[in-house]
Design an enzyme around this catalytic site. Structure first.
Site, PDB file in Angstrom:
ATOM      1  N   MET A  28       0.842  -1.205   0.000  1.00 43.90           N
ATOM      2  CA  MET A  28       0.000   0.000   0.000  1.00 43.90           C
ATOM      3  C   MET A  28       0.875   1.252   0.000  1.00 43.90           C
ATOM      4  O   MET A  28       0.397   2.347   0.326  1.00 43.90           O
ATOM      5  CB  MET A  28      -0.932  -0.007   1.207  1.00 43.90           C
ATOM      6  CG  MET A  28      -1.920  -1.168   1.153  1.00 43.90           C
ATOM      7  SD  MET A  28      -3.422  -0.870   2.075  1.00 43.90           S
ATOM      8  CE  MET A  28      -2.786  -0.663   3.709  1.00 43.90           C
ATOM      9  N   GLY A  29       2.158   1.085  -0.342  1.00 43.10           N
ATOM     10  CA  GLY A  29       3.039   2.244  -0.398  1.00 43.10           C
ATOM     11  C   GLY A  29       3.505   2.679   0.978  1.00 43.10           C
ATOM     12  O   GLY A  29       3.421   1.912   1.938  1.00 43.10           O
ATOM     13  N   ALA A  30       4.010   3.929   1.056  1.00 41.48           N
ATOM     14  CA  ALA A  30       4.678   4.421   2.276  1.00 41.48           C
ATOM     15  C   ALA A  30       5.743   3.397   2.677  1.00 41.48           C
ATOM     16  O   ALA A  30       5.774   2.897   3.801  1.00 41.48           O
ATOM     17  CB  ALA A  30       3.674   4.681   3.399  1.00 41.48           C
ATOM     18  N   LEU A  31       6.590   3.105   1.720  1.00 40.73           N
ATOM     19  CA  LEU A  31       7.510   1.975   1.852  1.00 40.73           C
ATOM     20  C   LEU A  31       8.579   2.218   2.913  1.00 40.73           C
ATOM     21  O   LEU A  31       9.057   3.331   3.102  1.00 40.73           O
ATOM     22  CB  LEU A  31       8.185   1.698   0.495  1.00 40.73           C
ATOM     23  CG  LEU A  31       7.235   1.388  -0.669  1.00 40.73           C
ATOM     24  CD1 LEU A  31       8.042   1.072  -1.923  1.00 40.73           C
ATOM     25  CD2 LEU A  31       6.295   0.228  -0.341  1.00 40.73           C
ATOM     26  N   GLY A  34      11.005  -2.868   5.659  1.00 46.40           N
ATOM     27  CA  GLY A  34      10.277  -4.150   5.627  1.00 46.40           C
ATOM     28  C   GLY A  34       9.832  -4.464   4.205  1.00 46.40           C
ATOM     29  O   GLY A  34      10.069  -5.560   3.677  1.00 46.40           O
ATOM     30  N   HIS A  35       9.194  -3.481   3.556  1.00 42.24           N
ATOM     31  CA  HIS A  35       8.781  -3.672   2.160  1.00 42.24           C
ATOM     32  C   HIS A  35      10.005  -3.944   1.278  1.00 42.24           C
ATOM     33  O   HIS A  35       9.970  -4.802   0.403  1.00 42.24           O
ATOM     34  CB  HIS A  35       8.090  -2.409   1.615  1.00 42.24           C
ATOM     35  CG  HIS A  35       6.829  -2.016   2.337  1.00 42.24           C
ATOM     36  ND1 HIS A  35       6.741  -0.900   3.119  1.00 42.24           N
ATOM     37  CD2 HIS A  35       5.602  -2.583   2.366  1.00 42.24           C
ATOM     38  CE1 HIS A  35       5.515  -0.779   3.600  1.00 42.24           C
ATOM     39  NE2 HIS A  35       4.795  -1.792   3.161  1.00 42.24           N
ATOM     40  N   ASP A 151       2.186  -9.505   9.007  1.00 45.03           N
ATOM     41  CA  ASP A 151       0.717  -9.551   8.930  1.00 45.03           C
ATOM     42  C   ASP A 151       0.319 -11.023   8.822  1.00 45.03           C
ATOM     43  O   ASP A 151      -0.092 -11.511   7.759  1.00 45.03           O
ATOM     44  CB  ASP A 151       0.252  -8.734   7.724  1.00 45.03           C
ATOM     45  CG  ASP A 151       0.615  -7.269   7.912  1.00 45.03           C
ATOM     46  OD1 ASP A 151       0.014  -6.621   8.765  1.00 45.03           O
ATOM     47  OD2 ASP A 151       1.543  -6.801   7.235  1.00 45.03           O
ATOM     48  N   SER A 186       6.443  -0.469  10.381  1.00 46.77           N
ATOM     49  CA  SER A 186       5.081  -0.389   9.853  1.00 46.77           C
ATOM     50  C   SER A 186       4.883   1.017   9.303  1.00 46.77           C
ATOM     51  O   SER A 186       5.425   1.990   9.861  1.00 46.77           O
ATOM     52  CB  SER A 186       4.067  -0.635  10.982  1.00 46.77           C
ATOM     53  OG  SER A 186       2.801  -0.131  10.617  1.00 46.77           O
ATOM     54  N   SER A 187       4.113   1.122   8.213  1.00 47.71           N
ATOM     55  CA  SER A 187       3.853   2.453   7.648  1.00 47.71           C
ATOM     56  C   SER A 187       3.150   3.341   8.673  1.00 47.71           C
ATOM     57  O   SER A 187       3.233   4.566   8.611  1.00 47.71           O
ATOM     58  CB  SER A 187       2.985   2.345   6.394  1.00 47.71           C
ATOM     59  OG  SER A 187       3.574   1.447   5.489  1.00 47.71           O
TER      60      SER A 187
HETATM   61  P1  AMP Z   1       1.395  -2.988   3.451  1.00 51.29           P
HETATM   62  O1  AMP Z   1       1.970  -1.931   2.585  1.00 51.29           O
HETATM   63  O2  AMP Z   1       1.315  -2.603   4.892  1.00 51.29           O
HETATM   64  O3  AMP Z   1       0.113  -3.570   2.907  1.00 51.29           O
HETATM   65  O4  AMP Z   1       2.442  -4.183   3.430  1.00 51.29           O
HETATM   66  C1  AMP Z   1       2.843  -4.773   2.223  1.00 51.29           C
HETATM   67  C2  AMP Z   1       3.610  -6.028   2.542  1.00 51.29           C
HETATM   68  O5  AMP Z   1       4.758  -5.722   3.337  1.00 51.29           O
HETATM   69  C3  AMP Z   1       2.772  -7.044   3.355  1.00 51.29           C
HETATM   70  O6  AMP Z   1       3.012  -8.346   2.867  1.00 51.29           O
HETATM   71  C4  AMP Z   1       3.311  -6.862   4.749  1.00 51.29           C
HETATM   72  O7  AMP Z   1       3.173  -8.015   5.564  1.00 51.29           O
HETATM   73  C5  AMP Z   1       4.777  -6.575   4.468  1.00 51.29           C
HETATM   74  N1  AMP Z   1       5.407  -5.893   5.618  1.00 51.29           N
HETATM   75  C6  AMP Z   1       4.900  -4.827   6.301  1.00 51.29           C
HETATM   76  N2  AMP Z   1       5.730  -4.520   7.320  1.00 51.29           N
HETATM   77  C7  AMP Z   1       6.753  -5.393   7.276  1.00 51.29           C
HETATM   78  C8  AMP Z   1       7.931  -5.592   8.070  1.00 51.29           C
HETATM   79  N3  AMP Z   1       8.200  -4.823   9.118  1.00 51.29           N
HETATM   80  N4  AMP Z   1       8.772  -6.608   7.740  1.00 51.29           N
HETATM   81  C9  AMP Z   1       8.497  -7.397   6.674  1.00 51.29           C
HETATM   82  N5  AMP Z   1       7.411  -7.264   5.886  1.00 51.29           N
HETATM   83  C10 AMP Z   1       6.551  -6.277   6.181  1.00 51.29           C
END
Ligand code: AMP
Length: 277
Positions: A28-31, A34-35, A151, A186-187
């Site tokens: 969902m961006g705001a990378l 982790g991303h 997640d 986390s974003s």
């Molecule tokens: P999101 O942008 O929050 O939907 O996350 C996109 C992907 O990145 C999802 O598969 C999340 O589980 C993964 N993600 C988010 N935070 C982390 C993190 N701290 N470490 C590893 N993967 C992450």
């Protein structure tokens, strides 16, 4: 790196790389880092990596933070490029939901996986997640798709969909990346002020206390949950439970097939974390 904004452009891109293996990283961006670890994992194991940036409206509840969810497209594009992605797919809402949000086929994951834990606090959240992920899978047709263990419930429900619908996609589970104090990235961490950040560190402390019990073969779920809850005092804990890979609570930790899942609120910020045993 190619920036793709339409389904037609995506189809042309895929045609130009048709014999190659595609790794896909939906976000969902705001990378953050982790991303980026997911993207780098994909880059190392596929010929082509496509990252999507899309804040999916169908997975947000009416009182949730869809409108204010952090959006920083230019920075995200630069980060994808630096991580080695070959393309970034940035669809609009109208493009992914051309018939409107309320006028199309909807997927419902099994209630016992989707209406518990996150699903109990965010009704229809996982239905929205599956809707968008299946659309993206069908458009991109990846060999491998990368999801974070952070997640956990989302990851397990996506694996269930892939299995139940015979999708020919390998779901790769990626480890959680943490900051120097072990807080899971986390974003939404950008909403934490310095006081709430200090409070949030109770979550990785809770996880550490659970791990130390399991390491000495203390596998009783209640004991582990209570030790974690002790560390979480002062936070509003939504749940802190040992579950199996079907998200059912269990009495004893079974190594390699259970996890501790935690959701806690620090002020208005809701944080998720977990630990896979
Ligand atoms: P999101 O942008 O929050 O939907 O996350 C996109 C992907 O990145 C999802 O598969 C999340 O589980 C993964 N993600 C988010 N935070 C982390 C993190 N701290 N470490 C590893 N993967 C992450």
């Amino acid at each position: 790196m190619q920036i793709i904004r339409t389904i037609e452009e995506l189809r042309v891109f895929k045609k130009n790389h048709c014999s190659k293996s595609i790794g896909f990283v939906p976000t969902m961006g705001a990378l953050h880092l982790g991303h980026l670890s997911l993207i780098k994992n994909s880059v190392s194991n596929n010929d082509i990596t496509i990252v999507s940036l899309f804040v999916n409206p169908t997975q947000f509840g009416v009182n949730e933070d869809f409108d204010i969810y952090p959006r920083m497209e230019d920075k995200d594009i630069e980060l994808c490029k630096s991580a080695g992605a070959d393309a970034v797919f940035i669809p609009s809402i109208d493009m992914l939901y051309p018939n409107g949000l309320d006028n199309e086929v909807i997927l419902f994951p099994p209630k016992k996986m989707a209406n518990v834990f996150e699903g109990a606090f965010r009704s229809n959240h996982f239905s929205g997640v599956l809707r968008v992920v299946l659309k993206l899978f069908n458009l991109i047709n990846p060999s491998n798709a990368y999801f974070g263990k952070k997640d956990a419930q989302q990851l397990l429900i996506i694996k269930k969909m892939v299995n139940d619908l015979f999708l020919d996609i390998n779901i790769v589970s990626c480890d959680t990346i943490r900051d120097k104090n072990n807080l899971a990235l986390s974003s939404r961490n950008i909403y934490l002020d310095s006081r709430s950040y200090e409070m949030a560190l109770k979550i990785p402390q809770a996880i550490r206390s659970a791990i130390s019990l399991v390491m000495v073969n203390n596998l009783e779920s209640k004991k582990i949950e209570n030790a974690a809850l002790d560390c979480l005092k002062g936070l509003d804990v939504d749940y802190c439970n040992i579950v199996d890979l079907n998200l059912e609570t269990i009495d004893m930790v079974k190594k390699d097939s259970s996890l501790l899942i935690i959701a806690a609120r620090v002020g208005k910020v809701r944080l998720l974390d977990n630990c896979w045993f």
